[in-house]
Design a protein around this motif. Structure first.
Motif, PDB file in Angstrom:
ATOM      1  N   HIS A 168       5.934  10.358   7.838  1.00  0.00           N
ATOM      2  CA  HIS A 168       5.077   9.406   7.125  1.00  0.00           C
ATOM      3  C   HIS A 168       3.841   9.026   7.918  1.00  0.00           C
ATOM      4  O   HIS A 168       3.100   8.129   7.505  1.00  0.00           O
ATOM      5  CB  HIS A 168       5.871   8.136   6.794  1.00  0.00           C
ATOM      6  N   VAL A 169       3.626   9.686   9.054  1.00  0.00           N
ATOM      7  CA  VAL A 169       2.501   9.310   9.927  1.00  0.00           C
ATOM      8  C   VAL A 169       1.701  10.551  10.326  1.00  0.00           C
ATOM      9  O   VAL A 169       2.268  11.583  10.681  1.00  0.00           O
ATOM     10  CB  VAL A 169       3.008   8.592  11.198  1.00  0.00           C
ATOM     11  N   GLU A 170       0.379  10.425  10.254  1.00  0.00           N
ATOM     12  CA  GLU A 170      -0.531  11.415  10.824  1.00  0.00           C
ATOM     13  C   GLU A 170      -1.348  10.699  11.897  1.00  0.00           C
ATOM     14  O   GLU A 170      -1.839   9.585  11.661  1.00  0.00           O
ATOM     15  CB  GLU A 170      -1.476  11.986   9.756  1.00  0.00           C
ATOM     16  N   LEU A 171      -1.468  11.318  13.051  1.00  0.00           N
ATOM     17  CA  LEU A 171      -2.167  10.698  14.172  1.00  0.00           C
ATOM     18  C   LEU A 171      -3.197  11.662  14.731  1.00  0.00           C
ATOM     19  O   LEU A 171      -2.877  12.808  15.046  1.00  0.00           O
ATOM     20  CB  LEU A 171      -1.167  10.310  15.272  1.00  0.00           C
ATOM     21  N   GLN A 172      -4.453  11.207  14.828  1.00  0.00           N
ATOM     22  CA  GLN A 172      -5.519  12.019  15.401  1.00  0.00           C
ATOM     23  C   GLN A 172      -6.315  11.197  16.403  1.00  0.00           C
ATOM     24  O   GLN A 172      -6.420   9.964  16.266  1.00  0.00           O
ATOM     25  CB  GLN A 172      -6.467  12.530  14.307  1.00  0.00           C
ATOM     26  N   GLU A 212       7.896  -3.110   9.347  1.00  0.00           N
ATOM     27  CA  GLU A 212       8.940  -3.123   8.324  1.00  0.00           C
ATOM     28  C   GLU A 212       8.527  -2.389   7.053  1.00  0.00           C
ATOM     29  O   GLU A 212       9.374  -2.036   6.231  1.00  0.00           O
ATOM     30  CB  GLU A 212       9.343  -4.563   7.999  1.00  0.00           C
ATOM     31  N   VAL A 213       7.218  -2.149   6.876  1.00  0.00           N
ATOM     32  CA  VAL A 213       6.790  -1.397   5.690  1.00  0.00           C
ATOM     33  C   VAL A 213       7.385   0.005   5.692  1.00  0.00           C
ATOM     34  O   VAL A 213       7.558   0.622   4.636  1.00  0.00           O
ATOM     35  CB  VAL A 213       5.252  -1.313   5.584  1.00  0.00           C
ATOM     36  N   PHE A 214       7.714   0.530   6.874  1.00  0.00           N
ATOM     37  CA  PHE A 214       8.266   1.883   6.958  1.00  0.00           C
ATOM     38  C   PHE A 214       9.764   1.916   6.682  1.00  0.00           C
ATOM     39  O   PHE A 214      10.372   2.990   6.672  1.00  0.00           O
ATOM     40  CB  PHE A 214       7.963   2.488   8.332  1.00  0.00           C
ATOM     41  N   GLU A 215      10.354   0.746   6.455  1.00  0.00           N
ATOM     42  CA  GLU A 215      11.765   0.678   6.094  1.00  0.00           C
ATOM     43  C   GLU A 215      11.961   0.637   4.579  1.00  0.00           C
ATOM     44  O   GLU A 215      13.080   0.580   4.096  1.00  0.00           O
ATOM     45  CB  GLU A 215      12.401  -0.564   6.739  1.00  0.00           C
ATOM     46  N   ARG A 216      10.848   0.660   3.835  1.00  0.00           N
ATOM     47  CA  ARG A 216      10.939   0.684   2.380  1.00  0.00           C
ATOM     48  C   ARG A 216      11.545   1.990   1.899  1.00  0.00           C
ATOM     49  O   ARG A 216      11.526   3.000   2.612  1.00  0.00           O
ATOM     50  CB  ARG A 216       9.543   0.528   1.755  1.00  0.00           C
ATOM     51  N   ASP A 217      12.078   1.981   0.688  1.00  0.00           N
ATOM     52  CA  ASP A 217      12.626   3.211   0.110  1.00  0.00           C
ATOM     53  C   ASP A 217      11.552   4.290   0.018  1.00  0.00           C
ATOM     54  O   ASP A 217      11.821   5.472   0.221  1.00  0.00           O
ATOM     55  CB  ASP A 217      13.210   2.929  -1.275  1.00  0.00           C
ATOM     56  N   ALA A 227       0.811  -1.213   0.000  1.00  0.00           N
ATOM     57  CA  ALA A 227       0.000   0.000   0.000  1.00  0.00           C
ATOM     58  C   ALA A 227       0.845   1.264   0.000  1.00  0.00           C
ATOM     59  O   ALA A 227       1.930   1.310   0.589  1.00  0.00           O
ATOM     60  CB  ALA A 227      -0.938  -0.005   1.202  1.00  0.00           C
ATOM     61  N   SER A 228       0.344   2.293  -0.640  1.00  0.00           N
ATOM     62  CA  SER A 228       0.995   3.603  -0.593  1.00  0.00           C
ATOM     63  C   SER A 228       0.389   4.468   0.514  1.00  0.00           C
ATOM     64  O   SER A 228       1.026   5.394   1.008  1.00  0.00           O
ATOM     65  CB  SER A 228       0.860   4.321  -1.938  1.00  0.00           C
ATOM     66  N   LYS A 229      -0.852   4.158   0.915  1.00  0.00           N
ATOM     67  CA  LYS A 229      -1.503   4.858   2.023  1.00  0.00           C
ATOM     68  C   LYS A 229      -2.277   3.832   2.853  1.00  0.00           C
ATOM     69  O   LYS A 229      -2.945   2.958   2.298  1.00  0.00           O
ATOM     70  CB  LYS A 229      -2.468   5.937   1.520  1.00  0.00           C
ATOM     71  N   ILE A 230      -2.160   3.949   4.165  1.00  0.00           N
ATOM     72  CA  ILE A 230      -2.889   3.094   5.096  1.00  0.00           C
ATOM     73  C   ILE A 230      -3.697   4.012   6.009  1.00  0.00           C
ATOM     74  O   ILE A 230      -3.129   4.800   6.768  1.00  0.00           O
ATOM     75  CB  ILE A 230      -1.930   2.221   5.934  1.00  0.00           C
ATOM     76  N   LEU A 231      -5.016   3.923   5.908  1.00  0.00           N
ATOM     77  CA  LEU A 231      -5.896   4.742   6.736  1.00  0.00           C
ATOM     78  C   LEU A 231      -6.597   3.814   7.720  1.00  0.00           C
ATOM     79  O   LEU A 231      -7.349   2.917   7.304  1.00  0.00           O
ATOM     80  CB  LEU A 231      -6.944   5.458   5.870  1.00  0.00           C
ATOM     81  N   PRO A 259       4.862   3.878   3.073  1.00  0.00           N
ATOM     82  CA  PRO A 259       3.491   4.368   2.911  1.00  0.00           C
ATOM     83  C   PRO A 259       3.189   5.507   3.876  1.00  0.00           C
ATOM     84  O   PRO A 259       3.861   5.669   4.894  1.00  0.00           O
ATOM     85  CB  PRO A 259       2.651   3.137   3.256  1.00  0.00           C
ATOM     86  N   LEU A 260       2.176   6.294   3.530  1.00  0.00           N
ATOM     87  CA  LEU A 260       1.626   7.251   4.477  1.00  0.00           C
ATOM     88  C   LEU A 260       0.664   6.498   5.380  1.00  0.00           C
ATOM     89  O   LEU A 260      -0.242   5.817   4.896  1.00  0.00           O
ATOM     90  CB  LEU A 260       0.874   8.372   3.754  1.00  0.00           C
TER      91      LEU A 260
END
Length: 274
Positions: free
Chosen positions: A192-196, A148-153, A99-103, A156-157
């Motif tokens: 790469h992270v938004e938190l609400q 580990e998805v956040f270790e990709r080049d 995924a490029s975005k995970i909501l 994802p957001l």
């Protein structure tokens, strides 16, 4: 981990590393020999064998060629990635990695992808009361590997919306909760992270009261993931996904701003530490 550690206390990566080492020694190969055969340094192999480094798929395939094990280690690595998750969760997991975005929206528990080790361990102990200590640790390790998805080049957001109940439901005691909230502060600082947080003061959520996740991809249809006690479903119909995205927009509108959410998290963190 050392040679005297009982095998049942190894986590999956440690067991994988011990299996590599056992076959390597059986073939009378040094770490340098294996490194030359697989294209990796002996330092990397040392880290894999000690369980401190997750092996790459390329390395596992290289070991199978060097040892003549016909896909054994490639298969073991795949089972490490998938085997500790429920079978109905594996299809989602494969999509999450692409995924490029995970909501994600959660109502009672902190989202799994940002849980701490202690928090996850408590969740699994409660939800799997008859599982062995080894089984629980395997599940915890599998959950932490989702990061580990956040270790990709191009990671994802990740957009996380948590109902305030997630932060006030005490999982594992005050110390565990303090560690979890402190980690959320760290996560929220990532670009790469938004938190609400949806506060109690916002009243009844303007949308579904059930957790859900939306996965977006560069060149594939968006997918909605929902979960129940007996399993999960993935939806890709345009109408269903659009309704979920509308719900997510409403949740964002009712939630505190990212800065306001951090302020609430810091306030609760002080309470747990007190």
């Amino acid at each position: 981990m050392d040679e005297t550690t009982p095998p049942e206390l190894f986590n999956p990566l440690q067991r994988f590393g011990q299996d590599i080492k056992r076959v390597r020694l059986g073939r009378k190969l040094t770490q340098k020999h294996l490194g030359t055969a697989t294209g990796y340094t002996d330092a990397y192999i040392c880290m894999v064998e000690s369980g401190k480094q997750k092996a790459s798929e390329k390395f596992a395939k290289g070991c199978d060629v060097a040892f003549g094990t016909n896909g054994l280690f490639e298969g073991l690595l795949r089972r490490i990635d998938e085997g500790e998750h429920p079978s109905w969760f594996v299809p989602y997991l494969k999509l999450e990695r692409k995924a490029s975005k995970i909501l994600t929206y959660e109502t009672n528990l902190v989202a799994g992808i940002v849980q701490t080790e202690d928090y996850a361990r408590t969740v699994f102990r409660v939800s799997n009361p008859r599982a062995s200590a080894e089984g629980i640790e395997d599940k915890v390790a599998a959950r932490l590997r989702r990061r580990e998805v956040f270790e990709r080049d191009s990671p994802p957001l990740l957009w996380v919306i948590l109902h305030e109940a997630c932060l006030r439901t005490v999982i594992g005691g005050a110390e565990v909760m303090a560690g979890q909230l402190d980690y959320l502060r760290t996560v929220a600082a990532s670009p790469h992270v938004e938190l609400q947080v949806v506060p109690f003061s916002a009243g009844i959520p303007a949308t579904s009261t059930m957790p859900f996740i939306v996965l977006r991809f560069p060149n594939s249809p968006t997918v909605l993931y929902t979960e129940t006690r007996v399993g999960a479903r993935m939806h890709d119909s345009e109408q269903t996904v659009d309704a979920a995205l509308d719900d997510y927009d409403r949740l964002r509108a009712r939630a505190l701003s990212p800065d306001g959410s951090l302020t609430l998290i810091k306030t609760l963190l002080k309470e747990y530490r007190a």
